[in-house]
Design an enzyme around this catalytic site. Structure first.
Site, short mmCIF file in Angstrom:
data_model
loop_
_atom_site.label_atom_id
_atom_site.label_comp_id
_atom_site.label_asym_id
_atom_site.label_seq_id
_atom_site.Cartn_x
_atom_site.Cartn_y
_atom_site.Cartn_z
N LYS A 268 4.20 6.20 5.34
CA LYS A 268 3.33 5.05 5.61
C LYS A 268 2.96 4.26 4.35
O LYS A 268 3.09 3.06 4.32
CB LYS A 268 2.05 5.50 6.32
CG LYS A 268 1.27 4.30 6.80
CD LYS A 268 0.39 4.64 7.96
CE LYS A 268 -0.27 3.40 8.53
NZ LYS A 268 0.67 2.54 9.26
N GLU B 282 12.42 1.03 13.55
CA GLU B 282 11.63 2.10 12.91
C GLU B 282 11.45 3.31 13.82
O GLU B 282 11.63 4.44 13.39
CB GLU B 282 10.22 1.60 12.57
CG GLU B 282 10.08 0.80 11.33
CD GLU B 282 8.63 0.38 11.10
OE1 GLU B 282 8.13 0.60 10.00
OE2 GLU B 282 7.99 -0.17 12.02
N TRP C 252 7.84 13.50 0.09
CA TRP C 252 8.83 12.48 0.45
C TRP C 252 9.71 12.35 -0.78
O TRP C 252 9.35 11.70 -1.75
CB TRP C 252 8.13 11.16 0.79
CG TRP C 252 9.03 10.17 1.44
CD1 TRP C 252 9.27 10.01 2.77
CD2 TRP C 252 9.80 9.16 0.78
NE1 TRP C 252 10.15 8.97 2.97
CE2 TRP C 252 10.49 8.43 1.78
CE3 TRP C 252 9.99 8.79 -0.56
CZ2 TRP C 252 11.34 7.36 1.49
CZ3 TRP C 252 10.85 7.74 -0.86
CH2 TRP C 252 11.50 7.04 0.17
N HIS D 230 25.37 -19.41 14.27
CA HIS D 230 26.10 -19.42 13.01
C HIS D 230 26.49 -18.00 12.61
O HIS D 230 26.22 -17.58 11.48
CB HIS D 230 25.27 -20.10 11.93
CG HIS D 230 24.93 -21.51 12.27
ND1 HIS D 230 25.76 -22.58 11.97
CD2 HIS D 230 23.88 -22.04 12.93
CE1 HIS D 230 25.21 -23.69 12.44
NE2 HIS D 230 24.07 -23.39 13.02
N LYS E 23 10.00 -2.92 14.53
CA LYS E 23 9.37 -1.84 15.30
C LYS E 23 10.40 -0.97 16.00
O LYS E 23 10.36 0.24 15.95
CB LYS E 23 8.43 -2.40 16.37
CG LYS E 23 7.01 -2.77 16.06
CD LYS E 23 6.26 -1.84 15.21
CE LYS E 23 6.50 -2.24 13.79
NZ LYS E 23 5.63 -1.96 12.78
N CYS F 207 4.26 11.01 -1.57
CA CYS F 207 3.80 12.29 -1.05
C CYS F 207 2.30 12.25 -0.81
O CYS F 207 1.61 11.35 -1.26
CB CYS F 207 4.06 13.37 -2.08
SG CYS F 207 5.70 13.29 -2.75
N GLU G 117 9.13 -8.84 13.33
CA GLU G 117 8.28 -7.65 13.45
C GLU G 117 8.73 -6.80 14.64
O GLU G 117 8.76 -5.57 14.57
CB GLU G 117 6.82 -8.09 13.59
CG GLU G 117 5.82 -6.97 13.81
CD GLU G 117 5.78 -5.93 12.70
OE1 GLU G 117 6.39 -6.13 11.64
OE2 GLU G 117 5.13 -4.88 12.91
N ARG H 91 2.22 10.48 4.99
CA ARG H 91 2.68 10.00 3.69
C ARG H 91 4.04 10.55 3.30
O ARG H 91 4.61 10.13 2.29
CB ARG H 91 1.67 10.37 2.61
CG ARG H 91 0.31 9.78 2.82
CD ARG H 91 -0.62 10.21 1.72
NE ARG H 91 -0.15 9.75 0.43
CZ ARG H 91 -0.46 8.57 -0.09
NH1 ARG H 91 -1.23 7.75 0.56
NH2 ARG H 91 0.00 8.22 -1.28
N ASN I 78 2.55 13.06 -6.94
CA ASN I 78 3.04 11.93 -6.17
C ASN I 78 3.44 10.85 -7.17
O ASN I 78 2.62 10.46 -8.00
CB ASN I 78 1.92 11.43 -5.23
CG ASN I 78 2.19 10.05 -4.64
OD1 ASN I 78 1.27 9.30 -4.41
ND2 ASN I 78 3.43 9.72 -4.39
N GLY I 79 4.70 10.42 -7.09
CA GLY I 79 5.15 9.36 -8.00
C GLY I 79 6.48 9.72 -8.62
O GLY I 79 7.22 10.57 -8.11
N1 GLU Z 1 9.19 12.57 -7.55
C1 GLU Z 1 8.59 13.65 -6.80
C2 GLU Z 1 9.63 14.38 -5.94
O1 GLU Z 1 10.66 13.87 -5.60
C3 GLU Z 1 7.44 13.14 -5.94
C4 GLU Z 1 7.92 12.18 -4.90
C5 GLU Z 1 6.90 11.22 -4.29
O2 GLU Z 1 5.80 11.07 -4.73
O3 GLU Z 1 7.28 10.55 -3.31
O4 GLU Z 1 9.41 15.50 -5.60
#
Ligand code: GLU
Length: 606
Positions: A601, A485, A77, A501, A482, A2, A478, A30, A103-104
């Site tokens: 990203k 993505e 995210w 193969h 691209k 995030c 690559e 992000r 974030n995390g």
């Molecule tokens: N774990 C938190 C959520 O799912 C933060 C996610 C993140 O940092 O990507 O809301």
């Protein structure tokens, strides 16, 4: 992955909601499944959040109407809990006085939530994050002030986090903590900020402090306090750094998308990278020494950085060195045999990619020397490596890497060619690398219109193969990434000789097969092109002018001719028509290439 932002201003700002919105727009790369803000105004906490883009949520929730002196914002995210309004950040405690963005991943969230529920707390989301405000509330109820409670709560968290909290009981401050996920403090004249990225701080100030792991603290205008979780205070003055970037570099300018802007910026970015390498003698000399003294070289990266690592490792092997490319998320197995006499090159655009960072840490534990190749010299990977090379590509905003990929390959080839040439720094290859900006510019110029037409054909494809031999393979990998993505065309890259193969069984009339011929070790590719054509494939061949033969022309539906240049130059620049193809195919299919679904990203979660 995030993006988080926090602003504490010296006085009440009527435009606080707008400031947070602008900052979130800069962080949207992000993560962008949901968005939210919280502010403290007149001693009360106000919150607004929803599912959608920054622009749509800011409009539907009327962020512009929010004022106050302290505020936080988040673009999410999701890792725990679906992208819903309830799961969007900020999250609050039961009293709705404390709001936090995170974030995390909080690994011990389940046990903390059970404990907090048994203490009477009510949860309203499925996220791991929501335990944090309740934990602070719980600890505060024993009589501690906000910062002491925040600190105690942070010490109870397991996992990775960048956290910013605000509390209407201590309404002038932002409280922050960092472990693994990046967090930067910005120190302005009338504002202090905390953010996941410098990009959202720059409109306010160029003076920043990059927090280290397990550092936490609080800030208000005129005062920043930081300490290590064990209580060791941090000397603020010695940690403040000035950022070189200017805010203009982050703007999209006249371009419709960042992706095309960044593709077209490659001549400039490459000239910056090369002149940086020539002038940053200390870093380059140190890197060369590490590589020269090493027994085996491991080049570690994720996504496009992994493909750059493949190109770099192959180039080193071509010159007789022992080198391997390693996927960062699998590094702990591939680096199991790593010895102190080996070297690790960590390749990461942001310098924050978590898998690459963990590989760096693991490598250092084993005594190996680590060189980082990054586009952010203040990043964690840059700081933790023994030395780092800053690519100077300028900010890359589009989620799909383009200019940083070519800068990464150029950097690796520069190191590789310097290593290969004992007379240091005057090899032919280096002269060749100086031509990169011109060759890149001429390739963009000569292929773009052709590629636009080809994109119409590719836009109806479900799947495609990208084939190349030897040096053509990393480029194909690559290129396939691209188009996958940004245009959502399923694409697979294979060493061309391997296509017999298995993969060839899928080839039917009209199936697109894109060959990249680099000119080295490519003698056998004509046969592969013929094999595909005779099964009805729609063959596109990207190759240097001197390799055009009647067989290739007869068996290709499209031939894209590129300048005949030394290997060091083709290996960097031949990806460019593929980047353009991915971009224009995305447009043909009606997608926004800057924001591919499900991608972010800077990947700061495992
Ligand atoms: N774990 C938190 C959520 O799912 C933060 C996610 C993140 O940092 O990507 O809301």
């Amino acid at each position: 992955m995030c993006g988080i932002i926090a602003i504490a201003a010296s006085e009440r700002r009527k435009d606080l909601g707008l400031l947070l919105t602008e900052a979130l727009k800069r962080l949207e790369y992000r993560g962008y499944d949901s968005v939210g803000i919280a502010v403290i105004d007149g001693g009360d906490l106000y919150i607004a959040k929803n599912v959608g883009t920054v622009e749509s949520v800011a409009k539907s929730e009327d962020f512009a109407a929010f004022s106050g002196s302290v505020g936080i914002g988040h673009t999410r995210w999701a890792t725990h809990g679906a992208p819903t309004r309830e799961n969007a950040h900020p999250h609050v405690d039961c009293t709705k006085k404390i709001a936090i963005v995170h974030n995390g991943i909080i690994e011990n969230y389940a046990e903390l939530r059970d404990m907090l529920k048994s203490r009477g707390h009510t949860f309203t989301s499925d996220t791991d994050t929501e335990v944090i405000p309740h934990l602070i509330e719980e600890i505060k109820s024993s009589g501690l002030d906000t910062y002491s409670a925040f600190k105690k709560a942070v010490s109870m968290l397991k996992g990775t986090f960048a956290i910013v909290a605000i509390d209407s009981d201590d309404a002038r401050k932002i409280f922050f903590a960092r472990r693994v996920s990046p967090l930067i403090i910005g120190i302005g004249v009338n504002t202090v900020l905390a953010s996941s990225d410098i990009v959202s701080i720059l409109p306010f100030t160029r003076n920043v402090i990059v927090l280290n792991d397990d550092e936490l603290g609080y800030a208000e205008p005129g005062k920043v306090f930081i300490e290590v979780i064990n209580g060791t205070p941090v000397d603020i003055a010695s940690r403040v750094q000035r950022v070189e970037y200017s805010i203009e570099e982050f703007s999209r300018g006249p371009y419709e998308h960042y992706m095309i802007k960044e593709i077209r910026e490659q001549p400039y970015a490459l000239s910056q990278t090369i002149s940086g390498l020539v002038s940053a003698r200390d870093e380059v000399d140190k890197s060369i020494k590490i590589l020269r003294d090493s027994s085996t070289i491991y080049i570690v990266g994720a996504g496009s950085s992994y493909h750059a690592s493949l190109a770099g490792a192959l180039y080193l092997r071509y010159h007789g060195f022992k080198a391997h490319a390693v996927v960062a998320s699998e590094a702990n197995i591939h680096l199991r045999g790593l010895r102190a006499e080996d070297a690790v090159v960590a390749v990461s655009q942001s310098g924050e990619t978590i898998d690459t960072l963990l590989a760096v840490r693991e490598s250092k534990k084993k005594g190996a020397r680590v060189i980082a190749i990054v586009n952010n010299p203040l990043s964690t990977i840059a700081r933790e490596a023994d030395t780092h090379i800053y690519m100077r590509s300028g900010p890359e905003i589009c989620v799909a890497a383009t200019k940083t990929f070519t800068s990464q390959v150029a950097t690796l080839l520069y190191l590789g060619s310097t290593l290969a040439d004992d007379s240091l720094r005057t090899p032919k290859a280096l002269e060749a690398l100086k031509k990169l900006p011109y060759v890149a510019a001429s390739i963009i110029e000569s292929t773009e219109e052709r590629v636009k037409v080809l994109a119409k054909r590719m836009s109806s494809a479900q799947s495609a193969y990208y084939l190349g031999r030897a040096f053509g393979y990393p480029i194909s990998a690559e290129a396939a990434l691209k188009i996958k993505e940004v245009a959502y065309v399923h694409a697979e890259a294979y060493p061309a000789g391997e296509s017999k193969h298995g993969p060839i069984s899928l080839v039917v009339n009209g199936f697109p097969v894109v060959f990249t011929v680099i000119g080295e070790l490519d003698e056998l590719i004509e046969g592969n092109i013929e094999e595909m054509k005779s099964r009805g494939a729609y063959v596109v061949t990207v190759l240097p002018t001197n390799r055009v033969t009647p067989t290739i022309v007869n068996n290709s539906n499209e031939v894209i001719q590129l300048p005949q240049v030394p290997l060091e130059v083709s290996l960097v620049t031949y990806v460019i028509p593929h980047q353009l193809l991915a971009y224009y195919t995305a447009l043909e299919r009606g997608y926004n290439p800057d924001k591919p679904r499900n991608l972010a990203k800077t990947v700061t979660v495992f």
